[in-house]
Design a protein around this motif. Sequence first.
Motif, PDB file in Angstrom:
ATOM      1  N   SER A  82       0.837  -1.201   0.000  1.00  0.00           N
ATOM      2  CA  SER A  82       0.000   0.000   0.000  1.00  0.00           C
ATOM      3  C   SER A  82       0.866   1.242   0.000  1.00  0.00           C
ATOM      4  O   SER A  82       1.952   1.256   0.571  1.00  0.00           O
ATOM      5  CB  SER A  82      -0.881   0.050   1.254  1.00  0.00           C
ATOM      6  OG  SER A  82      -1.989  -0.774   1.105  1.00  0.00           O
ATOM      7  N   GLY A 112      -3.554  -3.392   1.593  1.00  0.00           N
ATOM      8  CA  GLY A 112      -4.943  -3.161   1.998  1.00  0.00           C
ATOM      9  C   GLY A 112      -5.088  -2.231   3.181  1.00  0.00           C
ATOM     10  O   GLY A 112      -6.198  -2.002   3.658  1.00  0.00           O
ATOM     11  N   SER A 113      -3.976  -1.673   3.661  1.00  0.00           N
ATOM     12  CA  SER A 113      -4.085  -0.815   4.846  1.00  0.00           C
ATOM     13  C   SER A 113      -4.543   0.596   4.470  1.00  0.00           C
ATOM     14  O   SER A 113      -5.092   1.316   5.293  1.00  0.00           O
ATOM     15  CB  SER A 113      -2.755  -0.740   5.604  1.00  0.00           C
ATOM     16  OG  SER A 113      -1.748  -0.199   4.778  1.00  0.00           O
ATOM     17  N   PRO A 160      -8.306  -0.443   0.718  1.00  0.00           N
ATOM     18  CA  PRO A 160      -8.776  -1.811   0.463  1.00  0.00           C
ATOM     19  C   PRO A 160      -9.727  -1.904  -0.729  1.00  0.00           C
ATOM     20  O   PRO A 160      -9.836  -2.944  -1.357  1.00  0.00           O
ATOM     21  CB  PRO A 160      -9.476  -2.211   1.773  1.00  0.00           C
ATOM     22  CG  PRO A 160      -9.635  -0.974   2.567  1.00  0.00           C
ATOM     23  CD  PRO A 160      -8.649   0.028   2.066  1.00  0.00           C
ATOM     24  N   ARG A 168      -0.791 -10.037   8.230  1.00  0.00           N
ATOM     25  CA  ARG A 168      -1.889  -9.098   7.990  1.00  0.00           C
ATOM     26  C   ARG A 168      -2.047  -8.828   6.491  1.00  0.00           C
ATOM     27  O   ARG A 168      -3.156  -8.835   5.950  1.00  0.00           O
ATOM     28  CB  ARG A 168      -1.635  -7.789   8.780  1.00  0.00           C
ATOM     29  CG  ARG A 168      -2.566  -6.643   8.545  1.00  0.00           C
ATOM     30  CD  ARG A 168      -4.055  -6.986   8.587  1.00  0.00           C
ATOM     31  NE  ARG A 168      -4.468  -7.544   9.859  1.00  0.00           N
ATOM     32  CZ  ARG A 168      -5.406  -8.493   9.998  1.00  0.00           C
ATOM     33  NH1 ARG A 168      -6.032  -8.986   8.938  1.00  0.00           N
ATOM     34  NH2 ARG A 168      -5.721  -8.968  11.188  1.00  0.00           N
ATOM     35  N   SER A 169      -0.931  -8.609   5.803  1.00  0.00           N
ATOM     36  CA  SER A 169      -0.988  -8.336   4.358  1.00  0.00           C
ATOM     37  C   SER A 169      -1.631  -9.484   3.597  1.00  0.00           C
ATOM     38  O   SER A 169      -2.492  -9.294   2.733  1.00  0.00           O
ATOM     39  CB  SER A 169       0.428  -8.130   3.805  1.00  0.00           C
ATOM     40  OG  SER A 169       0.856  -6.832   4.087  1.00  0.00           O
ATOM     41  N   ASN A 209      -5.245  -9.750   4.176  1.00  0.00           N
ATOM     42  CA  ASN A 209      -5.974  -8.688   3.466  1.00  0.00           C
ATOM     43  C   ASN A 209      -6.122  -9.016   1.976  1.00  0.00           C
ATOM     44  O   ASN A 209      -7.137  -8.686   1.356  1.00  0.00           O
ATOM     45  CB  ASN A 209      -5.266  -7.338   3.646  1.00  0.00           C
ATOM     46  CG  ASN A 209      -5.464  -6.772   5.049  1.00  0.00           C
ATOM     47  OD1 ASN A 209      -6.225  -7.329   5.850  1.00  0.00           O
ATOM     48  ND2 ASN A 209      -4.783  -5.683   5.360  1.00  0.00           N
ATOM     49  N   THR A 248      -8.887 -11.518   1.786  1.00  0.00           N
ATOM     50  CA  THR A 248     -10.179 -10.857   1.988  1.00  0.00           C
ATOM     51  C   THR A 248     -10.620 -10.104   0.725  1.00  0.00           C
ATOM     52  O   THR A 248     -11.783 -10.198   0.302  1.00  0.00           O
ATOM     53  CB  THR A 248     -10.083  -9.867   3.174  1.00  0.00           C
ATOM     54  OG1 THR A 248      -9.786 -10.622   4.339  1.00  0.00           O
ATOM     55  CG2 THR A 248     -11.364  -9.097   3.382  1.00  0.00           C
ATOM     56  N   GLY A 249      -9.683  -9.378   0.122  1.00  0.00           N
ATOM     57  CA  GLY A 249     -10.006  -8.624  -1.100  1.00  0.00           C
ATOM     58  C   GLY A 249     -10.481  -9.555  -2.210  1.00  0.00           C
ATOM     59  O   GLY A 249     -11.452  -9.266  -2.925  1.00  0.00           O
ATOM     60  N   LYS A 280     -13.998 -11.082  -1.417  1.00  0.00           N
ATOM     61  CA  LYS A 280     -15.078 -10.114  -1.677  1.00  0.00           C
ATOM     62  C   LYS A 280     -15.354 -10.005  -3.179  1.00  0.00           C
ATOM     63  O   LYS A 280     -16.502  -9.924  -3.605  1.00  0.00           O
ATOM     64  CB  LYS A 280     -14.722  -8.749  -1.097  1.00  0.00           C
ATOM     65  CG  LYS A 280     -14.809  -8.726   0.429  1.00  0.00           C
ATOM     66  CD  LYS A 280     -14.372  -7.381   0.973  1.00  0.00           C
ATOM     67  CE  LYS A 280     -14.408  -7.378   2.492  1.00  0.00           C
ATOM     68  NZ  LYS A 280     -15.217  -6.302   3.036  1.00  0.00           N
ATOM     69  N   ASP A 326     -19.179  -8.905   4.783  1.00  0.00           N
ATOM     70  CA  ASP A 326     -18.167  -9.341   5.753  1.00  0.00           C
ATOM     71  C   ASP A 326     -17.828 -10.800   5.440  1.00  0.00           C
ATOM     72  O   ASP A 326     -18.670 -11.686   5.608  1.00  0.00           O
ATOM     73  CB  ASP A 326     -18.734  -9.204   7.169  1.00  0.00           C
ATOM     74  CG  ASP A 326     -17.790  -9.769   8.222  1.00  0.00           C
ATOM     75  OD1 ASP A 326     -16.638 -10.100   7.863  1.00  0.00           O
ATOM     76  OD2 ASP A 326     -18.205  -9.877   9.386  1.00  0.00           O
ATOM     77  N   SER A 345     -15.445 -12.575   6.848  1.00  0.00           N
ATOM     78  CA  SER A 345     -14.689 -13.282   7.897  1.00  0.00           C
ATOM     79  C   SER A 345     -15.290 -14.648   8.257  1.00  0.00           C
ATOM     80  O   SER A 345     -14.527 -15.597   8.481  1.00  0.00           O
ATOM     81  CB  SER A 345     -14.474 -12.390   9.121  1.00  0.00           C
ATOM     82  OG  SER A 345     -15.688 -11.932   9.607  1.00  0.00           O
TER      83      SER A 345
END
Length: 399
Positions: free
Chosen positions: A260, A271-272, A275, A322-323, A326, A329-330, A333, A365, A367
């Motif tokens: 990012s 994604g920080s 996103p 975390r990266s 993310n 997650t991206g 979605k 969401d 998750s």
Amino acid sequence: MTDRAYAWFEEKQRDRGINLEEVKGRLRALQIETPSWAFGDAGTRFKVFRHSDAPRTPYEKIDDAALVHRLTGLCPSVAIHIPWDHVEDYSKLTRHAESVGVRIGAVNPNLFQDDEYMLGSVTNPDAAVRRKAITHLLDCVDIARETGSKDLSLWFADGTNYPGQGHLRQRKAWMQEALQEMYHALDPSMRMLIEYKFFEPAFYHTDLADWGMAYNAAIKLGDQAQVLVDTGHHAQGTNVEHIVAYLIDENKLGGFHFNSRKYADDDLIVGSMNPYELFLIFHEIVSASLDGEASIRETVDNIAYMIDQSHNIEPKIPAMIRSVLNVQTGYAKALLVNREVLAEAQAAGDVLGAEEAVRQAFECDVSPLVKMMREEQGLPQDPMRAYKERYGDGTMYRV
Ligand code: PSV
Ligand code: MN
């Protein structure tokens, strides 16, 4: 609790017309490569903060990458940077990677560390320096052969700081000659991924400044050369997902360096900052894999998803986890966009309906979905928490 959350999620997606089994199948296939250099100490030109648990050798960097893979199940390969990761015996490094459950991925030649490269590497006005740089590129092809790597990932710091400093067209020719010589050395199974960047370390011009230049170089080389999109290497406001869609459509998107940016090439956690951009990139990828012709689907299947980060103040391994999460997650979605609804809205000229179809997926969401999938794969449901419980704040991992 997760089961109830998942049941609710499942019902909601069924109502939206989404085939969750297909989504899960695609998500299971996601592989993200981590970079060895993101695990070592890094900083800005102002300060490098030392971490007591920083890896001391390429072997230890691979151990860190393997830990990220064990916790997330998403990162089976690790990119190396030569000579940062130079070892005497690359087959030993390859075996070490296998022994800890990962493999060596892209080989990145480093042409910006040596003093001789001050005025450029393959575009240096001195022929001897250009030869040294090309020799390094060829050495990296040999290393890739030894490590079983398929991708050579190329980024050049070459450029100039002042108008008149370099002969721009001459440098363009030198760049292409070097790429050509390397291209001829590739095995048929190998790819050259050409990365671009519009500034830094050079501030007036960069020899491969944008996707158009990288694309043009790749076209001239042939099918084994493609473009690498580093998400941090664009000017503010650039529509990166459009570049992605365009390159896929030309069968020239080879891979990504995800990270990012806020102002420049900040190399922050993926994604920080934006996103939605990450999601829209995946939206274009998923779209091409669904409605593109066979060659386009093949291009999409071969995209190398790589992270390229340089953490300054955050502990490296959790930052990498975390990266990676993310990215997952991206992608998840983007898989939830109802493509039929979107296509109808586009065909009808329904601007708001089309925008809604895309945004609605982003607002889901995911998750419960990714947690359920982790459970099914025997992974920790929450990899960040699992890391924290085992290693605390991430500064005591190795000791
Ligand atoms: C340059 O900014 C870059 O994105 C290239 O990919 C390099 O290989 C990497 O960062 C590490 O310096
Ligand atoms: Mn990069």
